[in-house]
Design a protein around this motif. Structure first.
Motif, PDB file in Angstrom:
ATOM      1  N   ILE A   1       0.815  -1.144   0.223  1.00 21.69           N
ATOM      2  CA  ILE A   1      -0.411   0.308   0.215  1.00 21.69           C
ATOM      3  C   ILE A   1       1.123   0.877   0.383  1.00 21.69           C
ATOM      4  CG2 ILE A   1      -1.937   0.816   1.588  1.00 21.69           C
ATOM      5  CD1 ILE A   1      -3.049  -1.544   1.622  1.00 21.69           C
ATOM      6  N   ALA A   2       1.526   1.135   1.327  1.00 24.56           N
ATOM      7  CA  ALA A   2       2.834   2.464   0.886  1.00 24.56           C
ATOM      8  C   ALA A   2       3.512   2.643  -1.038  1.00 24.56           C
ATOM      9  CB  ALA A   2       3.847   2.043   2.038  1.00 24.56           C
ATOM     10  N   ARG A   3       3.885   1.559  -1.330  1.00 26.41           N
ATOM     11  CA  ARG A   3       4.581   1.495  -2.165  1.00 26.41           C
ATOM     12  C   ARG A   3       3.671   1.944  -3.471  1.00 26.41           C
ATOM     13  NH1 ARG A   3       7.527  -3.073  -0.559  1.00 26.41           N
ATOM     14  NH2 ARG A   3       5.778  -4.517  -1.749  1.00 26.41           N
ATOM     15  N   ASN A   4       1.908   2.244  -3.379  1.00 30.04           N
ATOM     16  CA  ASN A   4       1.283   2.404  -4.011  1.00 30.04           C
ATOM     17  C   ASN A   4       0.997   3.774  -3.846  1.00 30.04           C
ATOM     18  OD1 ASN A   4      -0.410   2.429  -6.014  1.00 30.04           O
ATOM     19  ND2 ASN A   4      -2.098   1.138  -5.479  1.00 30.04           N
ATOM     20  N   GLU A   5       1.776   4.330  -2.753  1.00 29.94           N
ATOM     21  CA  GLU A   5       0.990   5.774  -2.877  1.00 29.94           C
ATOM     22  C   GLU A   5      -0.218   6.144  -1.419  1.00 29.94           C
ATOM     23  OE1 GLU A   5       1.963   8.145  -6.245  1.00 29.94           O
ATOM     24  OE2 GLU A   5       4.075   8.294  -5.742  1.00 29.94           O
ATOM     25  N   PHE A   6      -0.105   5.173  -1.020  1.00 29.62           N
ATOM     26  CA  PHE A   6      -1.573   5.070  -0.074  1.00 29.62           C
ATOM     27  C   PHE A   6      -2.662   5.009  -1.037  1.00 29.62           C
ATOM     28  CE2 PHE A   6       2.029   6.061   2.628  1.00 29.62           C
ATOM     29  CZ  PHE A   6       2.291   5.749   3.666  1.00 29.62           C
ATOM     30  N   GLY A   7      -2.942   4.821  -2.205  1.00 30.46           N
ATOM     31  CA  GLY A   7      -4.231   4.881  -2.755  1.00 30.46           C
ATOM     32  C   GLY A   7      -5.248   4.363  -1.775  1.00 30.46           C
ATOM     33  N   GLY A   8      -5.736   5.145  -2.289  1.00 32.07           N
ATOM     34  CA  GLY A   8      -7.555   3.713  -1.557  1.00 32.07           C
ATOM     35  C   GLY A   8      -7.376   4.007  -0.186  1.00 32.07           C
ATOM     36  N   CYS A   9      -6.687   4.265   0.500  1.00 34.81           N
ATOM     37  CA  CYS A   9      -6.936   4.653   2.086  1.00 34.81           C
ATOM     38  C   CYS A   9      -7.672   5.422   2.289  1.00 34.81           C
ATOM     39  CB  CYS A   9      -5.321   4.948   2.669  1.00 34.81           C
ATOM     40  SG  CYS A   9      -4.004   3.044   1.974  1.00 34.81           S
ATOM     41  N   ARG A  10      -8.226   4.833   3.105  1.00 40.10           N
ATOM     42  CA  ARG A  10      -9.406   5.692   3.678  1.00 40.10           C
ATOM     43  C   ARG A  10      -9.805   6.964   4.917  1.00 40.10           C
ATOM     44  NH1 ARG A  10     -13.872   0.751   4.224  1.00 40.10           N
ATOM     45  NH2 ARG A  10     -14.305   0.204   1.542  1.00 40.10           N
ATOM     46  N   LEU A  11      -8.394   7.187   5.275  1.00 39.80           N
ATOM     47  CA  LEU A  11      -7.868   7.880   6.685  1.00 39.80           C
ATOM     48  C   LEU A  11      -7.807   9.503   6.347  1.00 39.80           C
ATOM     49  CD1 LEU A  11      -8.042   8.636   9.413  1.00 39.80           C
ATOM     50  CD2 LEU A  11      -5.120   7.992   9.450  1.00 39.80           C
ATOM     51  N   ALA A  12      -8.310  10.219   6.317  1.00 44.97           N
ATOM     52  CA  ALA A  12      -7.658  11.469   5.461  1.00 44.97           C
ATOM     53  C   ALA A  12      -8.848  12.283   6.203  1.00 44.97           C
ATOM     54  CB  ALA A  12      -8.947  11.460   4.298  1.00 44.97           C
ATOM     55  N   PRO A  13      -8.411  12.871   7.908  1.00 49.46           N
ATOM     56  CA  PRO A  13      -8.932  13.765   8.365  1.00 49.46           C
ATOM     57  C   PRO A  13      -8.627  14.655   8.372  1.00 49.46           C
ATOM     58  CG  PRO A  13      -6.592  12.867   8.945  1.00 49.46           C
ATOM     59  CD  PRO A  13      -6.918  12.846   8.136  1.00 49.46           C
TER      60      PRO A  13
END
Length: 142
Positions: A128-140
């Protein structure tokens, strides 16, 4: 309200995509991330937190293991350095978008990953980190 969170889960939330141990676990995690995204404060706790909740009644639950407590101690020190905070039980703070970006940068560089050793999700999170956190749900909010 505050979100109770153990230190190593501050690492886990960085790469959370909506996957987990069970449907119940994921549903709970989704609600927690939504609360963090809305600006709800985090309260650092020792031992099981709100993310652990759905697993606590299961046989073989790892949430009380000494190895998990060790992860918490390591994560608190490493993440605290990135956030400029001394993280210990009862530390309360609101995670901002800027802090999240700093943590994700450190995570991708591996400087806050010591607590991830021996974690069954470590390679998944590395991808996920190598994919630049694409699709991650945390976005404060900032």
């Amino acid at each position: 309200m505050t979100v109770s969170i153990r230190a190593h889960h501050l690492l886990c939330i960085l790469t959370y995509l909506g996957k987990g141990y069970s449907t119940r676990f994921v549903g709970n995690y989704n609600r927690i991330v939504k609360r963090i995204n809305s600006g709800e404060p985090l309260l650092l706790v020792e031992g099981p937190d709100e993310i652990c909740g759905p697993m606590l009644g299961e046989e073989g639950c790892h949430c009380h293991n000494d190895s998990v407590r060790d992860r918490d101690r390591i994560a608190a020190v490493e993440i605290g350095k990135v956030l400029g905070l001394h993280l210990n039980a009862d530390t309360s703070f609101v995670l901002t978008a800027g802090q999240l970006a700093d943590c994700r940068k450190a995570f991708a560089q591996g400087t806050i990953r010591s607590a991830c050793s021996c974690c069954e999700w470590a390679e998944f999170c590395s991808d996920i980190a190598r994919n630049e956190f694409g699709g991650c749900r945390l976005a404060p909010p900032d």
